[in-house]
Design an enzyme around this catalytic site. Sequence first.
Site, mmCIF file in Angstrom:
data_model
loop_
_atom_site.group_PDB
_atom_site.id
_atom_site.type_symbol
_atom_site.label_atom_id
_atom_site.label_comp_id
_atom_site.label_asym_id
_atom_site.label_seq_id
_atom_site.Cartn_x
_atom_site.Cartn_y
_atom_site.Cartn_z
ATOM 1 N N LYS A 1 -0.817 -41.261 12.264
ATOM 2 C CA LYS A 1 -0.477 -42.210 11.082
ATOM 3 C C LYS A 1 0.095 -41.801 9.870
ATOM 4 C CE LYS A 1 -3.253 -44.528 7.489
ATOM 5 N NZ LYS A 1 -4.547 -44.959 6.914
ATOM 6 N N GLY B 1 -8.388 -48.166 -0.784
ATOM 7 C CA GLY B 1 -9.602 -48.313 -1.363
ATOM 8 C C GLY B 1 -9.957 -49.152 -2.435
ATOM 9 N N ALA C 1 -4.868 -50.635 4.545
ATOM 10 C CA ALA C 1 -5.370 -50.451 3.097
ATOM 11 C C ALA C 1 -5.424 -51.650 2.206
ATOM 12 C CB ALA C 1 -4.235 -49.346 2.423
ATOM 13 N N GLY C 2 -6.351 -51.519 1.575
ATOM 14 C CA GLY C 2 -6.747 -52.553 0.496
ATOM 15 C C GLY C 2 -7.628 -53.808 0.849
ATOM 16 N N ASN D 1 -11.214 -48.788 5.948
ATOM 17 C CA ASN D 1 -12.174 -47.731 6.130
ATOM 18 C C ASN D 1 -13.199 -48.231 4.918
ATOM 19 O OD1 ASN D 1 -13.778 -45.426 5.924
ATOM 20 N ND2 ASN D 1 -11.974 -44.018 6.125
ATOM 21 N N THR D 2 -12.892 -48.107 3.781
ATOM 22 C CA THR D 2 -13.676 -48.103 2.578
ATOM 23 C C THR D 2 -14.608 -49.347 2.632
ATOM 24 O OG1 THR D 2 -12.042 -46.818 1.183
ATOM 25 C CG2 THR D 2 -14.024 -47.904 0.198
#
Lengths: 65, 252
Positions: B91, B152, B179-180, B201-202
């Site tokens: 990645k 995040g 992301a996001g 992830n977050t």
Amino acid sequence: MRIELNGTAVETAAATLAALIEEQGYEAASVATALNGQFVPLAARDTATLHDGAKVEALSPMQGG
Amino acid sequence: MFYGSDLQNRLMLGTAQYPSPQVLREAIAASGAEVITVSLRREGTGGDAFRDILKESGCRILPNTAGCHSVQEAVTTAQMARELFGTSWIKLEVIGHADTLQPDPFALVEAARILAAEGFDVFPYTTDDLIVGEKLIEAGCRVLMPWGAPIGSGQGLRNKEALKTMRAHFPDIPLVVDAGIGAPSQAMEAMEMGFDAVLLNTAVAKALDPVGMSRAFGQAVSAGRAAHDAGIMPRRDMAVASTPIFGMAELA
């Protein structure tokens, strides 16, 4: 000779990257190494000679996103 | 599909920021994810335990170059990751700005070209810019990973129209919204739009109950994909009665 290992100054007797990894107690296959910003494969650590002020990174798997 | 690997489960899960290794282990299992992302750092504590979790998970490992700001850093990190994790998947993140964590498209394309030539399967973290996407494909990428919103931030799909355009522009390239993403509904929406996977992830790691949330994301991604495959009805401006008028009684 004084080198930098993972950002910390280290006094070492090791002449090669392979010797340094052993001296520092890393398991050879559990870290990936770079010398002065360049990747050094496991098989090439024996011939990667250290010099005064060399910057060595020995990295491990870590959590990431 | 993704460099020759088909994935039944289209949620890709990050492994950072979990409250404990045990929660991480359970969250991976609950999500059903087949791909998890990892990074490379200077050896700290708990390295061995983390290695065990990776092995036990049975997941495919997608190492990242998170935190890299230059082509050189990203390329070296990718090379180190390939040896350590025994995978050519990477990645590729080349961050252009520390506050926004926006990718640097110029360095990204350059790093992608170097890595693809070295036999890497590059998953580039990019924006929804079509020309950057084309340049990445020209550089050898066979997957693109546009951001939904800044890393995040949990803002979801900040620019839906651009993402739809991107989907239409690259019909044959697997696209992953990376992301996001903050909520399962946002992940589901990306899948309904025809994206091939979602990476996050977050949103899971920082939920009150990460295991419950990873399960919810797994279900949302799966539902969104099924909905896309089933063909979502076109939107109409006017009401159209769903119950037939024919045979209606005269009661007035």
